[in-house]
Scaffold this active site. Structure first.
Site, PDB file in Angstrom:
ATOM      1  N   LYS A  25      26.139  41.157  11.294  1.00 27.63           N
ATOM      2  CA  LYS A  25      26.388  39.862  11.939  1.00 27.63           C
ATOM      3  C   LYS A  25      27.431  39.969  13.046  1.00 27.63           C
ATOM      4  O   LYS A  25      27.348  39.259  14.049  1.00 27.63           O
ATOM      5  CB  LYS A  25      26.844  38.815  10.910  1.00 27.63           C
ATOM      6  CG  LYS A  25      25.701  38.331  10.042  1.00 27.63           C
ATOM      7  CD  LYS A  25      26.044  37.016   9.359  1.00 27.63           C
ATOM      8  CE  LYS A  25      24.855  36.484   8.583  1.00 27.63           C
ATOM      9  NZ  LYS A  25      25.160  35.337   7.765  1.00 27.63           N
ATOM     10  N   LYS A  60      16.911  33.035  10.300  1.00 28.15           N
ATOM     11  CA  LYS A  60      17.043  31.864  11.176  1.00 28.15           C
ATOM     12  C   LYS A  60      17.672  32.234  12.498  1.00 28.15           C
ATOM     13  O   LYS A  60      17.590  31.488  13.460  1.00 28.15           O
ATOM     14  CB  LYS A  60      17.799  30.735  10.480  1.00 28.15           C
ATOM     15  CG  LYS A  60      19.046  31.102   9.742  1.00 28.15           C
ATOM     16  CD  LYS A  60      19.485  29.954   8.817  1.00 28.15           C
ATOM     17  CE  LYS A  60      20.197  30.482   7.583  1.00 28.15           C
ATOM     18  NZ  LYS A  60      20.295  29.543   6.506  1.00 28.15           N
ATOM     19  N   LYS A  68      14.220  41.542   8.600  1.00 26.91           N
ATOM     20  CA  LYS A  68      13.987  40.416   7.677  1.00 26.91           C
ATOM     21  C   LYS A  68      13.756  39.111   8.444  1.00 26.91           C
ATOM     22  O   LYS A  68      14.264  38.951   9.565  1.00 26.91           O
ATOM     23  CB  LYS A  68      15.122  40.296   6.655  1.00 26.91           C
ATOM     24  CG  LYS A  68      16.347  39.642   7.159  1.00 26.91           C
ATOM     25  CD  LYS A  68      17.333  39.324   6.039  1.00 26.91           C
ATOM     26  CE  LYS A  68      18.480  38.602   6.711  1.00 26.91           C
ATOM     27  NZ  LYS A  68      19.578  38.181   5.989  1.00 26.91           N
TER      28      LYS A  68
HETATM   29  P1  TYM Z   1      21.635  32.279   3.361  1.00 29.85           P
HETATM   30  O1  TYM Z   1      21.952  30.877   3.694  1.00 29.85           O
HETATM   31  O2  TYM Z   1      21.614  33.275   4.468  1.00 29.85           O
HETATM   32  O3  TYM Z   1      20.241  32.337   2.622  1.00 29.85           O
HETATM   33  C1  TYM Z   1      19.959  31.506   1.505  1.00 29.85           C
HETATM   34  C2  TYM Z   1      19.136  32.278   0.497  1.00 29.85           C
HETATM   35  O4  TYM Z   1      17.905  32.708   1.108  1.00 29.85           O
HETATM   36  C3  TYM Z   1      17.736  34.104   0.896  1.00 29.85           C
HETATM   37  N1  TYM Z   1      17.030  34.685   2.068  1.00 29.85           N
HETATM   38  C4  TYM Z   1      15.941  35.450   1.966  1.00 29.85           C
HETATM   39  N2  TYM Z   1      15.232  35.871   0.900  1.00 29.85           N
HETATM   40  C5  TYM Z   1      14.147  36.634   1.151  1.00 29.85           C
HETATM   41  N3  TYM Z   1      13.735  36.993   2.399  1.00 29.85           N
HETATM   42  C6  TYM Z   1      14.423  36.600   3.493  1.00 29.85           C
HETATM   43  N4  TYM Z   1      13.997  36.934   4.711  1.00 29.85           N
HETATM   44  C7  TYM Z   1      15.581  35.782   3.310  1.00 29.85           C
HETATM   45  N5  TYM Z   1      16.470  35.208   4.149  1.00 29.85           N
HETATM   46  C8  TYM Z   1      17.355  34.540   3.371  1.00 29.85           C
HETATM   47  C9  TYM Z   1      19.160  34.660   0.778  1.00 29.85           C
HETATM   48  O5  TYM Z   1      19.179  35.895   0.105  1.00 29.85           O
HETATM   49  C10 TYM Z   1      19.843  33.550   0.009  1.00 29.85           C
HETATM   50  O6  TYM Z   1      19.611  33.706  -1.388  1.00 29.85           O
HETATM   51  N6  TYM Z   1      25.966  33.934   1.413  1.00 29.85           N
HETATM   52  C11 TYM Z   1      24.743  33.222   1.130  1.00 29.85           C
HETATM   53  C12 TYM Z   1      24.971  31.821   0.623  1.00 29.85           C
HETATM   54  C13 TYM Z   1      25.946  31.708  -0.500  1.00 29.85           C
HETATM   55  C14 TYM Z   1      25.697  31.971  -1.859  1.00 29.85           C
HETATM   56  C15 TYM Z   1      26.894  31.666  -2.533  1.00 29.85           C
HETATM   57  C16 TYM Z   1      24.569  32.452  -2.542  1.00 29.85           C
HETATM   58  C17 TYM Z   1      27.231  31.269  -0.389  1.00 29.85           C
HETATM   59  N7  TYM Z   1      27.803  31.240  -1.622  1.00 29.85           N
HETATM   60  C18 TYM Z   1      27.008  31.833  -3.919  1.00 29.85           C
HETATM   61  C19 TYM Z   1      24.698  32.615  -3.921  1.00 29.85           C
HETATM   62  C20 TYM Z   1      25.894  32.306  -4.606  1.00 29.85           C
HETATM   63  C21 TYM Z   1      23.920  33.116   2.413  1.00 29.85           C
HETATM   64  O7  TYM Z   1      24.436  33.219   3.499  1.00 29.85           O
HETATM   65  O8  TYM Z   1      22.594  32.804   2.200  1.00 29.85           O
END
Ligand code: TYM
Length: 333
Positions: free
Chosen positions: A114, A201, A198
């Site tokens: 990132k 967004k 992957k």
């Molecule tokens: P974030 O917002 O980037 O994504 C949310 C969830 O979607 C999953 N994800 C994917 N899974 C499969 N294929 C993909 N291409 C893909 N893109 C996104 C992510 O793995 C995630 O589960 N840091 C985390 C958010 C967070 C969190 C937490 C998660 C903050 N605190 C505590 C679990 C527990 C994040 O940025 O996810």
């Protein structure tokens, strides 16, 4: 034993099929299982690690909530709230950042991706972000955390932080060490334009992803344009390592139809991609369009959505406040 589930999604706009299949769909399945208590968080404090327009952030928080609800997360069964409305998350994050080691954070590959080439210009928040994520999880004594594959390393860090806190403050088992719940086959949904990256967004090309707000025609046209190779659909015993596009599209098909990859391979063995793509589009329209219609409907009822957050925040605050109070006592505050 009651399973305590915690997970979060960033409200940074454009929630897509990867978020749905990698995370949100599982949130709904877990909520509907016996003996589970689920807490799902819209992680707005995480979102600001990258600059956000205040007006857009507000809109994206409500849209993420609408997406949760439209996908089947039920505020009567699960706690749904936004992170910034529970101050203990930020407080816990500071305490845990004094427990986590620089060396541990330096290993985080997502920060490197990132931050890109110019790490000096990345925010301190972006670097410290996995500690905030650990605070999110540990405040709720979560036993299981459903996430996509890209969050695996952050969860390992969370486990290390919990263990280190417990040992530093002589409080065995005070912070619960959580288990990741990462699906084996469908935890990495890849870009429709380049199946080695992957689905994300932040990809500048909208054709690389299916957004959960895409309408029928857009879904069909994106699948039509999705990259494939020139061979027919793979045979049942073919190794898909060298055919990432076929693997990704078959994975999406399998996950949406709740069947294993082998079964999907068998269904389309030797057929043309065009025939498979037609079936995949139909399935996507079938599963995603009702969600996008419902999101639109929900967004017309802001009061209903605001009330869900208010109610969820109250419940989350009660749990998190209790934990942070105990944490402070252990530290000597
Ligand atoms: P974030 O917002 O980037 O994504 C949310 C969830 O979607 C999953 N994800 C994917 N899974 C499969 N294929 C993909 N291409 C893909 N893109 C996104 C992510 O793995 C995630 O589960 N840091 C985390 C958010 C967070 C969190 C937490 C998660 C903050 N605190 C505590 C679990 C527990 C994040 O940025 O996810």
């Amino acid at each position: 034993m009651v399973k305590k589930i915690f997970s979060g999604v960033q409200p940074s706009g454009n929630l897509h099929l990867g978020n749905y299949l990698g995370a949100i769909k599982n949130f709904v399945d877990l909520q509907n299982q016996k003996n589970t208590e689920c807490v799902y968080c819209i992680v707005d404090l995480h979102a600001i690690t990258i600059k956000q327009e205040p007006k857009d952030l507000k809109k994206n928080i409500i849209e993420t909530l609408a997406t949760f609800v439209a996908s089947g997360i039920d505020s009567k069964k699960s706690i749904i709230f936004n992170q910034s409305s529970v101050p203990a998350h930020a407080e816990g994050s500071w305490i845990l950042s004094c427990v986590a080691r620089m060396g541990w954070l330096n290993r985080m590959t997502q920060f490197k991706e990132k931050a890109g080439k110019d790490k000096e210009k990345a925010s301190v928040g972006l670097y410290a972000y996995p500690v905030l994520m650990a605070s999110d999880i540990l405040l709720y004594d979560a036993t299981h955390v459903p996430v996509g594959h890209d969050q695996k390393q952050h969860l390992e860090l969370c486990r290390d932080i919990a263990q280190r806190f417990n040992s530093d403050f002589n409080a065995a088992d005070f912070l619960k060490v959580p288990e990741p719940l990462i699906q084996k086959n469908f935890s990495r949904i890849m870009s429709l334009k380049d199946a080695t990256k992957k689905m994300s967004k932040s990809d500048p090309s909208d054709l690389s992803r299916i957004n959960l707000t895409d309408d029928r025609d857009l879904i069909i046209s994106k699948i039509k344009k999705a990259k494939t190779d020139s061979k027919p659909m793979p045979s049942i015993d073919e190794n898909l390592e060298k055919r990432p596009e076929a693997e990704n599209l078959l994975g999406i098909y399998s996950s949406l139809s709740n069947q294993n990859l082998e079964r999907s391979k068998k269904e389309f063995e030797g057929k043309n991609f065009s025939e498979f793509k037609r079936k995949l589009s139909d399935l996507l329209v079938d599963k995603i369009s009702p969600i996008s219609d419902e999101i639109k409907k929900l967004l017309n009822d802001k009061k209903y959505l605001d009330d869900i957050l208010l109610e969820g925040s109250k419940k989350a605050n009660e749990i998190a406040y209790k934990k942070i109070k105990e944490m402070k006592k252990l530290i000597g505050f």
